[in-house]
Enzyme design. Structure first.
Site, PDB file in Angstrom:
ATOM      1  N   CYS A 146       0.846  -0.895  -0.067  1.00  0.00           N
ATOM      2  CA  CYS A 146       0.193  -0.313  -0.214  1.00  0.00           C
ATOM      3  C   CYS A 146       0.832   1.380  -0.038  1.00  0.00           C
ATOM      4  CB  CYS A 146      -0.753   0.239   1.252  1.00  0.00           C
ATOM      5  SG  CYS A 146      -2.192   1.180   1.082  1.00  0.00           S
ATOM      6  N   HIS A 166      -3.631  -5.360   1.173  1.00  0.00           N
ATOM      7  CA  HIS A 166      -2.803  -6.315   2.369  1.00  0.00           C
ATOM      8  C   HIS A 166      -3.022  -7.298   2.471  1.00  0.00           C
ATOM      9  CE1 HIS A 166      -3.059  -1.456   3.738  1.00  0.00           C
ATOM     10  NE2 HIS A 166      -3.041  -1.352   2.926  1.00  0.00           N
ATOM     11  N   GLU A 183      -1.401  -9.018   4.849  1.00  0.00           N
ATOM     12  CA  GLU A 183      -1.647  -8.804   6.882  1.00  0.00           C
ATOM     13  C   GLU A 183      -2.901  -8.494   7.597  1.00  0.00           C
ATOM     14  OE1 GLU A 183      -0.986  -6.609   4.884  1.00  0.00           O
ATOM     15  OE2 GLU A 183      -1.122  -4.300   5.901  1.00  0.00           O
TER      16      GLU A 183
END
Lengths: 80, 227
Positions: free
Chosen positions: B85, B201, B203
């Protein structure tokens, strides 16, 4: 010495903000607008008295940080 | 395996990344942007967020911060550097990966789950994954990937596209393009494929009860590839 520079988007790069501003102007009654492109303006006070040297320094700044040359052009537009 | 996550002023996914890396076995260290030297590690992550308040252009100020020279040297010597990002925006501003990330086409901040298709598995990030389509989360205002036609040709000739936005069947089409990115590009590599920048993302997808497990698959595979 104060140097002014403008950064503009290159011709073939989409400018959605410019488009929205254009639409808003149209809605306000400004019917004679062909296109709006948004850019950035910088005034940089350089510790340098020689205008050519000061311009060179700001040009270097434009190349290295102020503009992203993939999508933007820069132009030194004035010294004072 | 050791990893380093760089924290810039305004990073806000740095701790999420720390949690994810540790969960799958990395020994992670947080590194401050103003440090000069990277600690010895196998992977550097530039996390998501709004470094320097997105001033000037997203990622442009962070790209010039002190630690980045060390990160650039690490990448140029073959080290693995992943930008997620805002981290991707920082990578394009350093020139480690080609192109730029423009304002989203419809001027909206986009925050939702998307599907992405892996384009190239011949690299340490995606090698050995037995799945093609992943569901990841995106949250960005400037994720509209753009490059010149010459750059695009080079990117495609070198097989540098990492992932494309797609539908749940893996079809890359205009309706699955959330932000106007050229050719639905969601992530790209450098020529050597040791540097990866992507908008999604992983994560945020590491817990079944909170989100999904596609990020878990990615991180488990990543650490096995690096070992």
């Amino acid at each position: 010495m104060k140097i002014s520079a403008i950064i503009t988007l290159k011709k073939d790069v989409l400018d959605p903000q410019g488009k929205v501003i254009h639409q808003a102007l149209d809605g306000m009654g400004f019917k004679n607008v062909e296109e709006v492109r948004q850019g950035k303006y910088f005034e940089i006070d350089v510790k340098e008295n020689d205008p050519n040297k000061a311009k060179e320094i700001v040009e270097e700044m434009c190349k290295k940080l102020l503009a992203n040359l993939v999508i933007e052009n820069y132009k030194i537009i004035g010294t004072q | 395996m050791k990893s380093s996550v760089i924290t810039f002023p305004g990073s806000n996914c740095d701790r999420d990344m720390d949690v994810a890396l540790k969960k799958f076995g990395f020994t992670n260290q947080m590194v401050w942007h103003n440090d000069n030297e990277l600690p010895k590690c196998d992977l550097v992550v530039l996390p998501g967020g709004f470094s320097y308040g997105d001033y000037l252009r997203c990622g442009s100020m962070a790209a010039k911060s002190k630690i980045m020279q060390s990160v650039i040297n690490f990448a140029n010597s073959g080290g693995l550097v992943m930008g997620i990002c805002n981290g991707f925006q920082i990578l394009v501003e350093t020139g480690l990966v080609p192109g730029v990330l423009l304002r989203n086409k419809y001027l909206e901040f986009i925050c939702k789950n998307v599907f992405v298709k892996i384009n190239n598995k011949n690299n340490p990030y995606f090698k050995n994954l037995d799945k093609e389509v992943f569901e990841f989360h995106i949250a960005h205002n400037e994720g509209n990937y753009f490059c010149t036609s010459d750059q695009l040709k080079e990117i495609e000739d070198n097989n540098q596209v990492a992932i494309y936005y797609c539908n749940d069947n893996g079809k890359t089409e205009e309706s699955s393009n959330p932000n106007g990115s050229i050719k639905n590009i969601a992530g790209i590599f450098n020529k050597e494929k040791n540097v990866l920048g992507m908008m999604p993302h992983p994560e945020r997808m590491i817990d079944q009860s909170l989100s999904g497990e596609d990020g878990s698959l990615f991180f488990k595979n990543l650490i096995n590839n690096i070992k």
